[in-house]
Design a protein around this motif. Structure first.
Motif, PDB file in Angstrom:
ATOM      1  N   CYS A   1       1.011  -1.231   0.210  1.00 39.99           N
ATOM      2  CA  CYS A   1      -0.045   0.121   0.037  1.00 39.99           C
ATOM      3  C   CYS A   1       0.756   1.224  -0.058  1.00 39.99           C
ATOM      4  O   CYS A   1       0.400   2.253  -0.600  1.00 39.99           O
ATOM      5  CB  CYS A   1      -1.022  -0.049   1.361  1.00 39.99           C
ATOM      6  N   TRP A   2       2.005   1.366   0.549  1.00 35.05           N
ATOM      7  CA  TRP A   2       2.664   2.599   0.772  1.00 35.05           C
ATOM      8  C   TRP A   2       3.630   2.513  -0.490  1.00 35.05           C
ATOM      9  O   TRP A   2       4.018   3.676  -0.867  1.00 35.05           O
ATOM     10  CB  TRP A   2       3.325   2.589   1.941  1.00 35.05           C
ATOM     11  N   ILE A   3       4.576   1.469  -0.495  1.00 36.41           N
ATOM     12  CA  ILE A   3       5.745   1.362  -1.425  1.00 36.41           C
ATOM     13  C   ILE A   3       5.505   1.070  -2.902  1.00 36.41           C
ATOM     14  O   ILE A   3       5.647   1.660  -3.765  1.00 36.41           O
ATOM     15  CB  ILE A   3       6.905   0.759  -0.731  1.00 36.41           C
ATOM     16  N   ALA A   4       4.978  -0.134  -3.027  1.00 37.06           N
ATOM     17  CA  ALA A   4       4.746  -0.793  -4.295  1.00 37.06           C
ATOM     18  C   ALA A   4       3.705   0.084  -4.948  1.00 37.06           C
ATOM     19  O   ALA A   4       3.775   0.005  -6.286  1.00 37.06           O
ATOM     20  CB  ALA A   4       4.293  -2.241  -4.183  1.00 37.06           C
ATOM     21  N   SER A   5       2.947   0.749  -4.418  1.00 38.24           N
ATOM     22  CA  SER A   5       1.806   1.429  -5.068  1.00 38.24           C
ATOM     23  C   SER A   5       2.235   2.631  -5.326  1.00 38.24           C
ATOM     24  O   SER A   5       1.519   3.577  -6.201  1.00 38.24           O
ATOM     25  CB  SER A   5       0.406   1.415  -4.122  1.00 38.24           C
ATOM     26  N   LYS A   6       3.600   3.193  -4.996  1.00 37.80           N
ATOM     27  CA  LYS A   6       3.892   4.541  -5.311  1.00 37.80           C
ATOM     28  C   LYS A   6       3.224   5.520  -4.672  1.00 37.80           C
ATOM     29  O   LYS A   6       2.853   6.816  -5.444  1.00 37.80           O
ATOM     30  CB  LYS A   6       4.144   4.760  -6.781  1.00 37.80           C
ATOM     31  N   ASP A   7       2.474   5.395  -3.513  1.00 38.23           N
ATOM     32  CA  ASP A   7       1.884   6.339  -2.933  1.00 38.23           C
ATOM     33  C   ASP A   7       2.399   7.697  -2.736  1.00 38.23           C
ATOM     34  O   ASP A   7       3.771   7.491  -2.064  1.00 38.23           O
ATOM     35  CB  ASP A   7       1.359   5.771  -1.423  1.00 38.23           C
ATOM     36  N   PRO A   8       1.955   9.071  -3.377  1.00 40.88           N
ATOM     37  CA  PRO A   8       2.745  10.123  -2.984  1.00 40.88           C
ATOM     38  C   PRO A   8       3.316  10.384  -1.530  1.00 40.88           C
ATOM     39  O   PRO A   8       4.454  11.033  -1.556  1.00 40.88           O
ATOM     40  CB  PRO A   8       1.992  11.030  -3.675  1.00 40.88           C
ATOM     41  N   ALA A   9       2.287   9.996  -0.478  1.00 37.81           N
ATOM     42  CA  ALA A   9       2.772  10.300   0.777  1.00 37.81           C
ATOM     43  C   ALA A   9       4.113   9.451   1.186  1.00 37.81           C
ATOM     44  O   ALA A   9       4.526  10.198   2.177  1.00 37.81           O
ATOM     45  CB  ALA A   9       1.611  10.057   1.610  1.00 37.81           C
ATOM     46  N   PHE A  10       4.278   8.621   0.515  1.00 41.51           N
ATOM     47  CA  PHE A  10       5.645   7.847   1.179  1.00 41.51           C
ATOM     48  C   PHE A  10       6.591   7.654   0.116  1.00 41.51           C
ATOM     49  O   PHE A  10       7.540   6.920   0.128  1.00 41.51           O
ATOM     50  CB  PHE A  10       5.014   6.270   1.520  1.00 41.51           C
ATOM     51  N   LYS A  11       6.518   8.510  -1.028  1.00 41.18           N
ATOM     52  CA  LYS A  11       7.714   8.505  -2.122  1.00 41.18           C
ATOM     53  C   LYS A  11       8.821   8.941  -1.671  1.00 41.18           C
ATOM     54  O   LYS A  11       9.925   8.590  -2.183  1.00 41.18           O
ATOM     55  CB  LYS A  11       7.138   9.307  -3.398  1.00 41.18           C
ATOM     56  N   THR A  12       9.263   9.570  -0.507  1.00 42.09           N
ATOM     57  CA  THR A  12      10.283   9.995  -0.105  1.00 42.09           C
ATOM     58  C   THR A  12      11.168   9.047   0.970  1.00 42.09           C
ATOM     59  O   THR A  12      12.054   9.013   1.533  1.00 42.09           O
ATOM     60  CB  THR A  12      10.336  11.392   0.517  1.00 42.09           C
TER      61      THR A  12
ATOM     62  N   VAL B   1      12.761   4.674   6.243  1.00 42.52           N
ATOM     63  CA  VAL B   1      13.979   5.411   6.236  1.00 42.52           C
ATOM     64  C   VAL B   1      14.154   6.230   4.917  1.00 42.52           C
ATOM     65  O   VAL B   1      13.278   6.004   3.833  1.00 42.52           O
ATOM     66  CB  VAL B   1      15.454   4.387   6.124  1.00 42.52           C
ATOM     67  N   PRO B   2      14.774   7.455   4.908  1.00 41.21           N
ATOM     68  CA  PRO B   2      14.815   8.200   3.671  1.00 41.21           C
ATOM     69  C   PRO B   2      15.269   7.366   2.532  1.00 41.21           C
ATOM     70  O   PRO B   2      16.198   6.693   2.485  1.00 41.21           O
ATOM     71  CB  PRO B   2      15.828   9.526   4.138  1.00 41.21           C
ATOM     72  N   ALA B   3      14.483   7.585   1.456  1.00 46.96           N
ATOM     73  CA  ALA B   3      14.839   6.931   0.137  1.00 46.96           C
ATOM     74  C   ALA B   3      16.116   7.094  -0.187  1.00 46.96           C
ATOM     75  O   ALA B   3      16.701   6.201  -0.984  1.00 46.96           O
ATOM     76  CB  ALA B   3      13.795   7.338  -0.947  1.00 46.96           C
ATOM     77  N   LYS B   4      16.668   8.180  -0.096  1.00 51.96           N
ATOM     78  CA  LYS B   4      18.044   8.568  -0.656  1.00 51.96           C
ATOM     79  C   LYS B   4      19.113   8.416   0.196  1.00 51.96           C
ATOM     80  O   LYS B   4      20.286   8.605   0.071  1.00 51.96           O
ATOM     81  CB  LYS B   4      18.050  10.042  -1.030  1.00 51.96           C
TER      82      LYS B   4
END
Length: 136
Positions: free
Chosen positions: A51-62, A81-84
């Motif tokens: 729901c958060w990561i694989a769906s590319k939910d904008p709230a969790f994109k970072t 954790v931070p994506a970068k």
């Protein structure tokens, strides 16, 4: 012939005596191999990733998930954790401990506006509802 019958009777009696000395097989419960905490965390982690990561939910994109379900400490968990900066400080920790199916959620993200959504998502998933949104 009488000697042969006597020998057979003696042999049968010895066999019965020997068989009675053997221990009976013990039945032990077969362990499931997974603690209540691991079962609960697997359910929550799968839904969170979907729901958060694989769906590319904008709230969790970072953010990205750091999965630590294979914990030998009895505390299966996953982190956001931070994506970068994968090795960066966790912003969210979702974990369960020991043989409890209670899931704890904490970290700086819980103090952000996203915290309320995270709390309700995790509670829904822990209750067994894998949907990505709450029922209307």
């Amino acid at each position: 012939m009488r000697l042969t019958i006597a020998r057979l009777a003696l042999l049968a009696a010895a066999g019965l005596a020997l068989a009675s000395c053997q221990s009976s097989p013990k039945t032990t419960p077969v362990p499931s191999g997974k603690s209540a905490s691991l079962l609960a965390m697997e359910q929550v982690a799968i839904a969170a990733h979907k729901c958060w990561i694989a769906s590319k939910d904008p709230a969790f994109k970072t953010y990205q998930m750091a999965n630590e379900l294979n914990s030998y400490s009895g505390t299966p968990r996953f982190l956001l954790v931070p994506a970068k900066h994968y090795g960066g400080k966790p912003l969210l920790v979702v974990q369960a401990q020991g043989n409890s199916s209670r899931v704890d959620v904490f970290g700086p993200l819980m103090n952000e506006p996203l915290g309320a959504r995270i709390g309700s998502d995790v509670a829904r998933w822990q209750a067994g509802n894998p949907s990505c949104t709450a029922a209307a």
